[in-house]
Design a protein around this motif. Structure first.
Motif, PDB file in Angstrom:
ATOM      1  N   SER A 272    -104.607  -5.373  54.112  1.00 22.72           N
ATOM      2  CA  SER A 272    -104.052  -5.755  52.817  1.00 22.72           C
ATOM      3  C   SER A 272    -102.541  -5.562  52.790  1.00 22.72           C
ATOM      4  O   SER A 272    -101.818  -6.313  52.140  1.00 22.72           O
ATOM      5  N   GLY A 273    -102.052  -4.548  53.528  1.00 20.25           N
ATOM      6  CA  GLY A 273    -100.613  -4.316  53.591  1.00 20.25           C
ATOM      7  C   GLY A 273     -99.879  -5.439  54.283  1.00 20.25           C
ATOM      8  O   GLY A 273     -98.761  -5.805  53.892  1.00 20.25           O
ATOM      9  N   ILE A 274    -100.487  -6.023  55.316  1.00 21.02           N
ATOM     10  CA  ILE A 274     -99.886  -7.162  56.014  1.00 21.02           C
ATOM     11  C   ILE A 274     -99.776  -8.359  55.065  1.00 21.02           C
ATOM     12  O   ILE A 274     -98.754  -9.036  55.003  1.00 21.02           O
ATOM     13  N   ILE A 275    -100.841  -8.592  54.317  1.00 22.35           N
ATOM     14  CA  ILE A 275    -100.830  -9.692  53.337  1.00 22.35           C
ATOM     15  C   ILE A 275     -99.774  -9.433  52.265  1.00 22.35           C
ATOM     16  O   ILE A 275     -99.060 -10.350  51.838  1.00 22.35           O
ATOM     17  N   LEU A 276     -99.656  -8.182  51.850  1.00 24.13           N
ATOM     18  CA  LEU A 276     -98.655  -7.822  50.855  1.00 24.13           C
ATOM     19  C   LEU A 276     -97.247  -8.113  51.379  1.00 24.13           C
ATOM     20  O   LEU A 276     -96.417  -8.681  50.662  1.00 24.13           O
ATOM     21  N   GLY A 277     -96.984  -7.738  52.622  1.00 24.67           N
ATOM     22  CA  GLY A 277     -95.680  -8.005  53.216  1.00 24.67           C
ATOM     23  C   GLY A 277     -95.372  -9.487  53.319  1.00 24.67           C
ATOM     24  O   GLY A 277     -94.247  -9.931  53.037  1.00 24.67           O
ATOM     25  N   LEU A 278     -96.366 -10.266  53.718  1.00 26.70           N
ATOM     26  CA  LEU A 278     -96.189 -11.722  53.781  1.00 26.70           C
ATOM     27  C   LEU A 278     -95.872 -12.292  52.402  1.00 26.70           C
ATOM     28  O   LEU A 278     -95.025 -13.182  52.262  1.00 26.70           O
TER      29      LEU A 278
ATOM     30  N   VAL B 119     -78.688 -18.070  52.348  1.00 27.78           N
ATOM     31  CA  VAL B 119     -78.891 -17.034  53.366  1.00 27.78           C
ATOM     32  C   VAL B 119     -79.069 -15.662  52.717  1.00 27.78           C
ATOM     33  O   VAL B 119     -79.952 -14.892  53.099  1.00 27.78           O
ATOM     34  N   ALA B 120     -78.237 -15.339  51.731  1.00 31.94           N
ATOM     35  CA  ALA B 120     -78.328 -14.036  51.070  1.00 31.94           C
ATOM     36  C   ALA B 120     -79.679 -13.858  50.376  1.00 31.94           C
ATOM     37  O   ALA B 120     -80.252 -12.762  50.381  1.00 31.94           O
ATOM     38  N   GLY B 121     -80.181 -14.936  49.788  1.00 25.15           N
ATOM     39  CA  GLY B 121     -81.479 -14.854  49.121  1.00 25.15           C
ATOM     40  C   GLY B 121     -82.599 -14.528  50.079  1.00 25.15           C
ATOM     41  O   GLY B 121     -83.450 -13.683  49.799  1.00 25.15           O
ATOM     42  N   ILE B 122     -82.591 -15.185  51.240  1.00 25.62           N
ATOM     43  CA  ILE B 122     -83.632 -14.922  52.238  1.00 25.62           C
ATOM     44  C   ILE B 122     -83.467 -13.518  52.811  1.00 25.62           C
ATOM     45  O   ILE B 122     -84.446 -12.812  53.057  1.00 25.62           O
ATOM     46  N   ALA B 123     -82.214 -13.080  52.998  1.00 29.48           N
ATOM     47  CA  ALA B 123     -81.952 -11.748  53.552  1.00 29.48           C
ATOM     48  C   ALA B 123     -82.444 -10.640  52.631  1.00 29.48           C
ATOM     49  O   ALA B 123     -82.669  -9.499  53.078  1.00 29.48           O
ATOM     50  N   ALA B 124     -82.631 -10.952  51.349  1.00 32.56           N
ATOM     51  CA  ALA B 124     -83.107  -9.957  50.383  1.00 32.56           C
ATOM     52  C   ALA B 124     -84.622  -9.991  50.209  1.00 32.56           C
ATOM     53  O   ALA B 124     -85.173  -9.289  49.360  1.00 32.56           O
ATOM     54  N   SER B 125     -85.309 -10.793  51.024  1.00 27.30           N
ATOM     55  CA  SER B 125     -86.767 -10.951  50.878  1.00 27.30           C
ATOM     56  C   SER B 125     -87.520  -9.888  51.668  1.00 27.30           C
ATOM     57  O   SER B 125     -88.309 -10.189  52.557  1.00 27.30           O
ATOM     58  N   SER B 126     -87.264  -8.646  51.348  1.00 33.48           N
ATOM     59  CA  SER B 126     -87.871  -7.547  52.094  1.00 33.48           C
ATOM     60  C   SER B 126     -88.271  -6.418  51.155  1.00 33.48           C
ATOM     61  O   SER B 126     -87.961  -6.447  49.963  1.00 33.48           O
ATOM     62  N   THR B 127     -88.954  -5.426  51.705  1.00 33.05           N
ATOM     63  CA  THR B 127     -89.344  -4.236  50.945  1.00 33.05           C
ATOM     64  C   THR B 127     -88.624  -3.031  51.516  1.00 33.05           C
ATOM     65  O   THR B 127     -88.646  -2.803  52.729  1.00 33.05           O
ATOM     66  N   ALA B 128     -87.980  -2.264  50.662  1.00 30.90           N
ATOM     67  CA  ALA B 128     -87.230  -1.088  51.110  1.00 30.90           C
ATOM     68  C   ALA B 128     -88.166  -0.002  51.629  1.00 30.90           C
ATOM     69  O   ALA B 128     -89.283   0.165  51.131  1.00 30.90           O
ATOM     70  N   GLY B 129     -87.679   0.746  52.607  1.00 30.30           N
ATOM     71  CA  GLY B 129     -88.474   1.843  53.136  1.00 30.30           C
ATOM     72  C   GLY B 129     -88.802   2.881  52.080  1.00 30.30           C
ATOM     73  O   GLY B 129     -89.918   3.425  52.037  1.00 30.30           O
ATOM     74  N   ASN B 130     -87.857   3.149  51.166  1.00 35.15           N
ATOM     75  CA  ASN B 130     -88.125   4.163  50.140  1.00 35.15           C
ATOM     76  C   ASN B 130     -89.140   3.699  49.101  1.00 35.15           C
ATOM     77  O   ASN B 130     -89.615   4.502  48.299  1.00 35.15           O
ATOM     78  N   ALA B 131     -89.495   2.391  49.122  1.00 35.68           N
ATOM     79  CA  ALA B 131     -90.528   1.909  48.198  1.00 35.68           C
ATOM     80  C   ALA B 131     -91.880   2.546  48.498  1.00 35.68           C
ATOM     81  O   ALA B 131     -92.742   2.639  47.617  1.00 35.68           O
ATOM     82  N   ALA B 132     -92.071   3.003  49.734  1.00 38.33           N
ATOM     83  CA  ALA B 132     -93.331   3.656  50.093  1.00 38.33           C
ATOM     84  C   ALA B 132     -93.537   4.955  49.333  1.00 38.33           C
ATOM     85  O   ALA B 132     -94.664   5.436  49.190  1.00 38.33           O
ATOM     86  N   ALA B 133     -92.439   5.520  48.828  1.00 43.03           N
ATOM     87  CA  ALA B 133     -92.544   6.764  48.064  1.00 43.03           C
ATOM     88  C   ALA B 133     -92.849   6.520  46.590  1.00 43.03           C
ATOM     89  O   ALA B 133     -93.226   7.445  45.868  1.00 43.03           O
ATOM     90  N   VAL B 134     -92.695   5.274  46.148  1.00 39.86           N
ATOM     91  CA  VAL B 134     -92.831   4.960  44.721  1.00 39.86           C
ATOM     92  C   VAL B 134     -94.247   5.165  44.177  1.00 39.86           C
ATOM     93  O   VAL B 134     -94.410   5.720  43.082  1.00 39.86           O
TER      94      VAL B 134
END
Length: 320
Positions: free
Chosen positions: A226-232, A254-269
């Motif tokens: 489910s985490g892989i699907i979430l990342g996709l 380019v900037a918009g695509i470069a921001a299409s990620s999840t921060a590492g600290n989000a795992a603590a949320v």
């Protein structure tokens, strides 16, 4: 021994490896957490002190957020920030309207995991990509605005406004207070910014170890898929939306695509939110694993997609 070099070869390794170590301890040695000697020890404090470690991390993180911004930085940063948060809020409203059980939507994904993963951009990844592929230094500096996403505040705000959770007003105040303290100190004194910002990297493996110590590995297999699907989903949905917003505000996408990620600290949320809203306490551990998987998936896919599109855009300009 080149321990750090080996860990750094793994996407999100400095967060993932300590988290797995903590999870192994919890899974195979659960009895030690009930020992009085453990509870009163420094070791017990390290493995169970998630809230204190996260508070220290957010102070360090806050010190890196600058108040001042030029017109271009403000336009770029605010547009991408609103796009990220706005897209996440729309998703939250859809979850509320469509799914009767927000704690188990499909494949074990929950509203908590989805909102946490979608609402926070990997700043280091964004800045590295824009430093290499962006048109100017201000593209990198735009993250000074986007970094407001960091921490549990906006996750809590989106969940609350969308009706997916209920938080007292003071919970929002206390959730964002460490980040604000760091921001104030960092902006009042450049030396404090320099001093506190160094602690940001140190705190990541420490709070990850504590988070992992609350996770039973029996849930890992289910959470992994489910985490892989979430990342996709983060890459496709936020990448598409932020691409359009970047183009509409004068960028090349380019900037918009470069921001299409999840921060590492989000795992603590998820753990931070569950500490305030007990309705998520039963799923926080699984949500943590899912968001961690999303962090890794986006850390791999976002650079590949951004680099491909940037090269494609450059070829088009060369042909004109």
């Amino acid at each position: 021994m080149k321990i750090k070099a080996a860990i750094d070869k793994i996407p999100g390794g400095m967060m993932l490896i300590p988290l797995l170590i903590g999870a192994i301890i919890r899974t195979f040695f659960p009895g030690i957490f009930d020992l009085p000697e453990f509870k009163s020890s420094f070791t017990g404090g390290l493995l169970t002190g998630t809230s204190a470690l996260l508070a220290a991390f957010y102070i360090c993180l806050g010190s890196t957020i600058r108040f001042q911004a030029t017109g271009y930085i403000l336009k770029k940063g605010v547009s991408l920030w609103i796009g990220k948060i706005g897209t996440t809020f729309i998703i939250a409203l859809l979850i509320k309207a469509i799914f009767p059980d927000q704690n188990n939507l499909f494949l074990g994904l929950s509203a908590l995991a989805i909102i946490a993963a979608f609402s926070d951009t990997n700043g280091g990844l964004y800045m590295a990509l824009m430093g290499q592929l962006g048109k100017k230094a201000e593209d990198v500096a735009a993250y000074s605005i986007m970094s407001l996403e960091s921490g549990p505040f906006f996750t809590m705000l989106i969940l609350g406004v969308a009706g997916l959770a209920s938080f007292p007003i003071m919970a929002f105040v206390f959730a964002i207070l460490p980040l604000l303290i760091g921001m104030i100190l960092g902006n009042l004194d450049e030396k404090m910014r320099e001093f506190l910002s160094k602690g940001q990297d140190v705190m990541i493996p420490l709070f990850s170890l504590a988070i992992g110590a609350s996770i039973n590995l029996a849930n890992v297999v289910k959470a992994g898929a489910s985490g892989i699907i979430l990342g996709l989903g983060v890459v496709v949905i936020t990448g598409g939306m932020l691409f359009l917003i970047d183009r509409l505000t004068g960028g090349d996408g380019v900037a918009g695509i470069a921001a299409s990620s999840t921060a590492g600290n989000a795992a603590a949320v998820p753990m931070a939110v569950a500490a305030v809203y007990t309705g998520y306490s039963g799923i926080a551990a699984t949500a943590t694993l899912q968001v961690t998987a999303a962090v890794i998936v986006t850390a791999i896919l976002t650079p590949l997609l951004t680099t491909w599109f940037a090269k494609r855009a450059q070829r088009r300009k060369a042909q004109v």
